[in-house]
Design a protein around this motif. Sequence first.
Motif, PDB file in Angstrom:
ATOM      1  N   MET A  86      18.582 -14.167  16.705  1.00 49.00           N
ATOM      2  CA  MET A  86      18.691 -14.024  15.259  1.00 49.00           C
ATOM      3  C   MET A  86      17.356 -14.295  14.579  1.00 49.00           C
ATOM      4  SD  MET A  86      20.484 -13.172  12.676  1.00 49.00           S
ATOM      5  CE  MET A  86      22.141 -13.058  13.362  1.00 49.00           C
ATOM      6  N   GLN A  87      16.609 -15.263  15.057  1.00 45.18           N
ATOM      7  CA  GLN A  87      15.297 -15.553  14.484  1.00 45.18           C
ATOM      8  C   GLN A  87      14.349 -14.361  14.647  1.00 45.18           C
ATOM      9  OE1 GLN A  87      14.341 -19.199  16.555  1.00 45.18           O
ATOM     10  NE2 GLN A  87      15.030 -20.478  14.856  1.00 45.18           N
ATOM     11  N   ARG A  88      14.418 -13.692  15.802  1.00 45.54           N
ATOM     12  CA  ARG A  88      13.571 -12.508  16.001  1.00 45.54           C
ATOM     13  C   ARG A  88      13.951 -11.397  15.023  1.00 45.54           C
ATOM     14  NH1 ARG A  88      14.088 -14.098  21.454  1.00 45.54           N
ATOM     15  NH2 ARG A  88      15.837 -12.668  21.815  1.00 45.54           N
ATOM     16  N   LEU A  89      15.249 -11.214  14.803  1.00 37.17           N
ATOM     17  CA  LEU A  89      15.680 -10.213  13.836  1.00 37.17           C
ATOM     18  C   LEU A  89      15.201 -10.566  12.433  1.00 37.17           C
ATOM     19  CD1 LEU A  89      19.340  -9.397  14.947  1.00 37.17           C
ATOM     20  CD2 LEU A  89      17.361  -7.884  15.069  1.00 37.17           C
ATOM     21  N   PHE A  90      15.303 -11.833  12.056  1.00 39.72           N
ATOM     22  CA  PHE A  90      14.837 -12.262  10.741  1.00 39.72           C
ATOM     23  C   PHE A  90      13.355 -11.933  10.560  1.00 39.72           C
ATOM     24  CE2 PHE A  90      17.429 -15.395   8.095  1.00 39.72           C
ATOM     25  CZ  PHE A  90      18.626 -14.787   8.400  1.00 39.72           C
ATOM     26  N   ALA A  91      12.559 -12.213  11.583  1.00 42.49           N
ATOM     27  CA  ALA A  91      11.121 -11.980  11.489  1.00 42.49           C
ATOM     28  C   ALA A  91      10.767 -10.497  11.496  1.00 42.49           C
ATOM     29  CB  ALA A  91      10.409 -12.689  12.642  1.00 42.49           C
ATOM     30  N   TRP A  92      11.587  -9.690  12.160  1.00 39.45           N
ATOM     31  CA  TRP A  92      11.269  -8.268  12.352  1.00 39.45           C
ATOM     32  C   TRP A  92      11.772  -7.383  11.228  1.00 39.45           C
ATOM     33  CZ3 TRP A  92      15.023  -4.399  13.919  1.00 39.45           C
ATOM     34  CH2 TRP A  92      14.463  -3.155  14.237  1.00 39.45           C
ATOM     35  N   LEU A  93      12.942  -7.623  10.712  1.00 35.65           N
ATOM     36  CA  LEU A  93      13.536  -6.737   9.710  1.00 35.65           C
ATOM     37  C   LEU A  93      12.679  -6.681   8.448  1.00 35.65           C
ATOM     38  CD1 LEU A  93      17.306  -7.696  10.073  1.00 35.65           C
ATOM     39  CD2 LEU A  93      16.301  -5.457  10.585  1.00 35.65           C
ATOM     40  N   ASN A  94      12.522  -5.457   7.941  1.00 41.05           N
ATOM     41  CA  ASN A  94      11.672  -5.226   6.770  1.00 41.05           C
ATOM     42  C   ASN A  94      12.425  -4.319   5.808  1.00 41.05           C
ATOM     43  OD1 ASN A  94       9.743  -4.367   4.901  1.00 41.05           O
ATOM     44  ND2 ASN A  94       8.110  -4.211   6.413  1.00 41.05           N
ATOM     45  N   PRO A  95      12.749  -4.783   4.610  1.00 45.50           N
ATOM     46  CA  PRO A  95      13.544  -3.950   3.698  1.00 45.50           C
ATOM     47  C   PRO A  95      12.844  -2.659   3.299  1.00 45.50           C
ATOM     48  CG  PRO A  95      12.650  -5.869   2.556  1.00 45.50           C
ATOM     49  CD  PRO A  95      12.403  -6.085   4.017  1.00 45.50           C
ATOM     50  N   ARG A  96      11.512  -2.641   3.336  1.00 46.45           N
ATOM     51  CA  ARG A  96      10.785  -1.418   2.990  1.00 46.45           C
ATOM     52  C   ARG A  96      11.012  -0.309   4.007  1.00 46.45           C
ATOM     53  NH1 ARG A  96       7.268  -5.527   1.796  1.00 46.45           N
ATOM     54  NH2 ARG A  96       6.156  -5.279   3.767  1.00 46.45           N
ATOM     55  N   ARG A  97      11.475  -0.681   5.207  1.00 45.78           N
ATOM     56  CA  ARG A  97      11.732   0.303   6.249  1.00 45.78           C
ATOM     57  C   ARG A  97      13.200   0.739   6.287  1.00 45.78           C
ATOM     58  NH1 ARG A  97       8.542   0.813  11.482  1.00 45.78           N
ATOM     59  NH2 ARG A  97       8.835   2.918  10.670  1.00 45.78           N
ATOM     60  N   GLN A  98      13.977   0.316   5.310  1.00 47.37           N
ATOM     61  CA  GLN A  98      15.372   0.726   5.152  1.00 47.37           C
ATOM     62  C   GLN A  98      16.168   0.588   6.458  1.00 47.37           C
ATOM     63  OE1 GLN A  98      15.857   4.374   2.692  1.00 47.37           O
ATOM     64  NE2 GLN A  98      13.631   4.442   2.639  1.00 47.37           N
ATOM     65  N   PRO A  99      16.257  -0.628   6.983  1.00 43.97           N
ATOM     66  CA  PRO A  99      16.919  -0.826   8.281  1.00 43.97           C
ATOM     67  C   PRO A  99      18.414  -0.541   8.229  1.00 43.97           C
ATOM     68  CG  PRO A  99      16.493  -2.935   7.226  1.00 43.97           C
ATOM     69  CD  PRO A  99      15.797  -1.903   6.393  1.00 43.97           C
ATOM     70  N   VAL A 100      18.938  -0.056   9.350  1.00 42.35           N
ATOM     71  CA  VAL A 100      20.365   0.192   9.489  1.00 42.35           C
ATOM     72  C   VAL A 100      20.884  -0.496  10.741  1.00 42.35           C
ATOM     73  CG1 VAL A 100      20.379   2.370   8.219  1.00 42.35           C
ATOM     74  CG2 VAL A 100      19.989   2.382  10.689  1.00 42.35           C
TER      75      VAL A 100
END
Length: 260
Positions: free
Chosen positions: A227-241
């Motif tokens: 979960m920590q890796r996901l928190f660090a990686w996810l970027n709202p500017r990249r419109q994640p799904v």
Amino acid sequence: MKVADAGKFPRTIGEALCWLLPLALIACSSGGRVPTVTSPWANAGQLVLVTTPGWNASQGTLRTYESTTAGWREVNAAVPVTIGRSGSAWGIGLHPDQPGPSKVEGDGRAPAGVFRIGSAFGYAPASATSMPYLAMSATHYCVDVSGAALYNRVVDERVVGEVAVAGSTEPMRRDIHVNGDQRYKLGFVIEHNPEGRRGAGSCIFAHMWRKPGEATAGCTAMDEPAMQRLFAWLNPRRQPVFVLLPEAEYRRLRAAWNLP
């Protein structure tokens, strides 16, 4: 869905197929050529993919991908996750309706399909993520009462009032309300049923698991480092799904949905 003009009929098989296929997903050319499918997630630059052995499986594998000019590129290592104790069923998200089981409130199934990733949340006042982050307090609840005005929304009882959250079984500070439970210490919203359709399922998150292999009521759970890796990686500017599919459905839809 538009209705064809009276008196007009398809001149070719290609045109007939264009009339019959869902107009929300395709654009038929005037010559009846094979249409190009454009998905609502076509601009997604990050994708979280969970696959499971079948509809009734509660265990799965999570992989993460980034969009490049050459296609999807996998990043980080695959990790084990758990989902709903009863498996999965089609949810309401960005994808078109599909044949098969449908998610309903209280069925113990995780929603399958393609979904936007919403706000991150947790117990701490702030977190190391570029996603919008909501610090949960003892008065935050997700309303899981079907038919309630705020169904499927995370709200603060101090703002909306005690009556608005009456009957909810989803306190967001589980460490306070449920004997120190750490599952919502870190998590993010999976935007299933965003319009709050009555009885279609609510409060779907990715969050930490209490112990390895323990299934959920419908969320996707993993260990804290993942979960920590996901928190660090996810970027709202990249419109994640977020995508969750049984393996057979993944193989069936992979090409049409432009999945990794």
